[in-house]
Write an enzyme that holds these catalytic residues in place. Sequence first.
Site, PDB file in Angstrom:
ATOM      1  N   HIS A   1       2.617   2.923   0.913  1.00  0.00           N
ATOM      2  CA  HIS A   1       2.543   4.091   0.037  1.00  0.00           C
ATOM      3  C   HIS A   1       3.945   4.481  -0.394  1.00  0.00           C
ATOM      4  O   HIS A   1       4.895   4.370   0.368  1.00  0.00           O
ATOM      5  CB  HIS A   1       1.894   5.283   0.776  1.00  0.00           C
ATOM      6  CG  HIS A   1       1.405   6.343  -0.128  1.00  0.00           C
ATOM      7  ND1 HIS A   1       2.224   7.317  -0.656  1.00  0.00           N
ATOM      8  CD2 HIS A   1       0.174   6.563  -0.650  1.00  0.00           C
ATOM      9  CE1 HIS A   1       1.506   8.101  -1.438  1.00  0.00           C
ATOM     10  NE2 HIS A   1       0.265   7.679  -1.462  1.00  0.00           N
TER      11      HIS A   1
ATOM     12  N   ASP B   1      -6.988   4.468   0.701  1.00  0.00           N
ATOM     13  CA  ASP B   1      -7.957   3.478   0.199  1.00  0.00           C
ATOM     14  C   ASP B   1      -8.414   2.489   1.255  1.00  0.00           C
ATOM     15  O   ASP B   1      -9.332   1.700   1.003  1.00  0.00           O
ATOM     16  CB  ASP B   1      -7.312   2.707  -0.965  1.00  0.00           C
ATOM     17  CG  ASP B   1      -7.079   3.626  -2.153  1.00  0.00           C
ATOM     18  OD1 ASP B   1      -5.927   3.681  -2.633  1.00  0.00           O
ATOM     19  OD2 ASP B   1      -8.019   4.316  -2.555  1.00  0.00           O
TER      20      ASP B   1
HETATM   21  C1  SDX Z   1      -2.929   5.260  -4.016  1.00  0.00           C
HETATM   22  O1  SDX Z   1       1.108   7.766  -5.240  1.00  0.00           O
HETATM   23  C2  SDX Z   1       0.040   8.217  -4.688  1.00  0.00           C
HETATM   24  O2  SDX Z   1       0.001   9.304  -4.175  1.00  0.00           O
HETATM   25  C3  SDX Z   1      -1.173   7.311  -4.820  1.00  0.00           C
HETATM   26  C4  SDX Z   1      -2.400   7.735  -4.033  1.00  0.00           C
HETATM   27  C5  SDX Z   1      -3.011   8.997  -4.586  1.00  0.00           C
HETATM   28  O3  SDX Z   1      -3.720   9.681  -3.835  1.00  0.00           O
HETATM   29  O4  SDX Z   1      -2.874   9.243  -5.817  1.00  0.00           O
HETATM   30  O5  SDX Z   1      -2.059   7.923  -2.667  1.00  0.00           O
HETATM   31  C6  SDX Z   1      -3.485   6.649  -4.119  1.00  0.00           C
HETATM   32  O6  SDX Z   1      -2.649   4.673  -5.025  1.00  0.00           O
HETATM   33  C7  SDX Z   1      -2.684   4.657  -2.657  1.00  0.00           C
HETATM   34  C8  SDX Z   1      -2.008   3.245  -2.727  1.00  0.00           C
HETATM   35  C9  SDX Z   1      -3.108   2.197  -3.010  1.00  0.00           C
HETATM   36  N1  SDX Z   1      -2.484   0.888  -3.272  1.00  0.00           N
HETATM   37  C10 SDX Z   1      -2.563  -0.132  -2.391  1.00  0.00           C
HETATM   38  O7  SDX Z   1      -3.053  -0.027  -1.267  1.00  0.00           O
HETATM   39  C11 SDX Z   1      -1.994  -1.444  -2.901  1.00  0.00           C
HETATM   40  C12 SDX Z   1      -1.096  -2.092  -1.824  1.00  0.00           C
HETATM   41  N2  SDX Z   1       0.094  -1.251  -1.674  1.00  0.00           N
HETATM   42  C13 SDX Z   1       1.283  -1.640  -2.406  1.00  0.00           C
HETATM   43  O8  SDX Z   1       1.100  -2.325  -3.598  1.00  0.00           O
HETATM   44  C14 SDX Z   1       2.410  -0.600  -2.374  1.00  0.00           C
HETATM   45  O9  SDX Z   1       2.553  -0.225  -1.059  1.00  0.00           O
HETATM   46  C15 SDX Z   1       2.277   0.634  -3.234  1.00  0.00           C
HETATM   47  C16 SDX Z   1       1.982   0.300  -4.642  1.00  0.00           C
HETATM   48  C17 SDX Z   1       1.236   1.536  -2.688  1.00  0.00           C
HETATM   49  C18 SDX Z   1       3.625   1.370  -3.167  1.00  0.00           C
HETATM   50  O10 SDX Z   1       4.539   0.610  -3.834  1.00  0.00           O
HETATM   51  P1  SDX Z   1       6.131   0.949  -3.776  1.00  0.00           P
HETATM   52  O11 SDX Z   1       6.364   2.295  -3.229  1.00  0.00           O
HETATM   53  O12 SDX Z   1       6.669   0.612  -5.128  1.00  0.00           O
HETATM   54  O13 SDX Z   1       6.642  -0.030  -2.686  1.00  0.00           O
HETATM   55  P2  SDX Z   1       7.027  -1.537  -2.947  1.00  0.00           P
HETATM   56  O14 SDX Z   1       5.943  -2.233  -3.709  1.00  0.00           O
HETATM   57  O15 SDX Z   1       8.416  -1.592  -3.504  1.00  0.00           O
HETATM   58  O16 SDX Z   1       7.016  -2.114  -1.452  1.00  0.00           O
HETATM   59  C19 SDX Z   1       8.123  -1.860  -0.577  1.00  0.00           C
HETATM   60  C20 SDX Z   1       8.213  -3.121   0.266  1.00  0.00           C
HETATM   61  C21 SDX Z   1       8.256  -4.404  -0.579  1.00  0.00           C
HETATM   62  O17 SDX Z   1       8.962  -5.365   0.158  1.00  0.00           O
HETATM   63  P3  SDX Z   1      10.553  -5.648  -0.283  1.00  0.00           P
HETATM   64  O18 SDX Z   1      10.491  -6.042  -1.763  1.00  0.00           O
HETATM   65  O19 SDX Z   1      11.256  -4.329  -0.061  1.00  0.00           O
HETATM   66  O20 SDX Z   1      10.969  -6.769   0.632  1.00  0.00           O
HETATM   67  O21 SDX Z   1       7.037  -3.244   1.083  1.00  0.00           O
HETATM   68  C22 SDX Z   1       6.312  -4.428   0.702  1.00  0.00           C
HETATM   69  C23 SDX Z   1       6.827  -4.860  -0.670  1.00  0.00           C
HETATM   70  O22 SDX Z   1       6.714  -6.261  -0.807  1.00  0.00           O
HETATM   71  N3  SDX Z   1       4.912  -4.016   0.622  1.00  0.00           N
HETATM   72  C24 SDX Z   1       3.888  -4.723   1.094  1.00  0.00           C
HETATM   73  C25 SDX Z   1       2.746  -3.919   0.850  1.00  0.00           C
HETATM   74  N4  SDX Z   1       3.110  -2.777   0.261  1.00  0.00           N
HETATM   75  C26 SDX Z   1       4.453  -2.842   0.120  1.00  0.00           C
HETATM   76  N5  SDX Z   1       3.823  -5.935   1.682  1.00  0.00           N
HETATM   77  C27 SDX Z   1       2.574  -6.349   2.041  1.00  0.00           C
HETATM   78  N6  SDX Z   1       1.423  -5.643   1.848  1.00  0.00           N
HETATM   79  C28 SDX Z   1       1.491  -4.424   1.261  1.00  0.00           C
HETATM   80  N7  SDX Z   1       0.379  -3.696   1.068  1.00  0.00           N
END
Ligand code: SDX
Length: 393
Positions: free
Chosen positions: A272, A329
């Site tokens: 998140h 989720d």
């Molecule tokens: C919602 O914003 C909100 O409030 C949203 C929400 C709401 O109520 O409105 O809470 C609802 O959207 C919840 C999130 C649902 N999405 C998912 O579950 C999809 C999987 N999660 C990711 O795609 C990610 O964690 C996000 C999109 C939720 C957040 O993305 P960020 O903050 O841009 O973080 P990032 O993608 O830059 O990740 C940081 C690091 C990365 O590694 P590095 O590049 O730093 O080496 O963490 C890794 C990412 O690769 N990473 C994951 C991961 N999520 C982040 N690695 C593996 N699995 C994951 N799920």
Amino acid sequence: QTGFVTLDSGFKNTGATKSAITFLDGEKGILKYRGYSIEQLAEKSTFLEVAYLLIYGNLPTQSQIDDFQHQISRHTLVHEDMKKFFDGFPSKSHPMGQLSSLICSLSSFYPECLDPHQTKEEFDLTIIKLLAKMATIVSWIYKKSLGHPVIYPKNKYDYVTNFLHMTFGQRTEDVEIDEVVVNAMNKLLILHADHEQNCSTSTVRIVGSSDCNLYASISAGISALWGPLHGGANQAVIEMLEKIKNDGGDVDKWVNKAKDKNDSFRLMGFGHRVYKNFDPRAKIIKKACDDILTKLGINDPVLGIAKKLEEVALSDPYFVDKKLYPNVDFYSGIIYRALGFPTEMFTVLFALGRLPGWIAQWKEMRENKEPIGRPRQIYVGENDRDIVPIEKR
Ligand code: SDX
């Protein structure tokens, strides 16, 4: 930093506005709507009460909530001509694409919403119509996907019961809606009702900042929520859990795939932007999962896989170091499925829950007379060039 512009892709460190609606503390895993903790609201309130709280700023008195419910019940029907839109969609088209189109089309049937200078009473009615009709539209999308006749709203039911009656009711016989299902639906909708400046809420605000009408702004928010990185994650989680189950349930293999930078697979429902601790909503939903499935006598194998996945991931340094925890989720789809919803309806249910939050945030943006949203950029393209005749290119 060049000149006067600071680049902040994804607005990770940008405060877009001041708001009095929802408070998040990502480090401590705290979520409050208008100062009330999500734990108290999920336990003691109803979705319609929380909608009133978010939009008008205080929990309603008995006469206020009775009037709110009464007004909504006067506007649950949609214009019969809207059915032509339903008939026009291919039967298997995604419900989120239908919902975004149908909500935007409300501005055609209720054009009073187009006036950016509505009186308070006119604007309150515009809000009431949207809250009332969205529940009807969501249930009708589901019925159309089954090829079943739509069920009309009944004013004797409260908001959530009416929605469930239109969704699971039948033309041929009266269907009793289980109290367990009503309570579970209230809790899930409350947990999704607002979340400060997330992707879809920021979309609703920026579209509304151009003096665009509420219905089209909400339609844009629905489109933003559709993405699997945002609200679409609840559908993607179940698809992921099913894939792991069908692959023999080898959770360690999939956790390793999620860690592999060369593998595009991510653990959906994990991570998140704000929560660097447990998403408080995920804790509540996880507990509710056990309660509801037990009460409904359902044993869903993916729940066991989800719990094992959480356990393995949270003991793995990759996830711990990156502070990746289950988010709202991760478990919600398991409950939606237990209540009888198909996977492709999950994100539409997220939208139904988020509707009062979107409305409250849009209303606050307008009341605060915020300027039109228009960020700048850092230009990295070509410098001056002269056109060369095409025969010489
Ligand atoms: C919602 O914003 C909100 O409030 C949203 C929400 C709401 O109520 O409105 O809470 C609802 O959207 C919840 C999130 C649902 N999405 C998912 O579950 C999809 C999987 N999660 C990711 O795609 C990610 O964690 C996000 C999109 C939720 C957040 O993305 P960020 O903050 O841009 O973080 P990032 O993608 O830059 O990740 C940081 C690091 C990365 O590694 P590095 O590049 O730093 O080496 O963490 C890794 C990412 O690769 N990473 C994951 C991961 N999520 C982040 N690695 C593996 N699995 C994951 N799920």
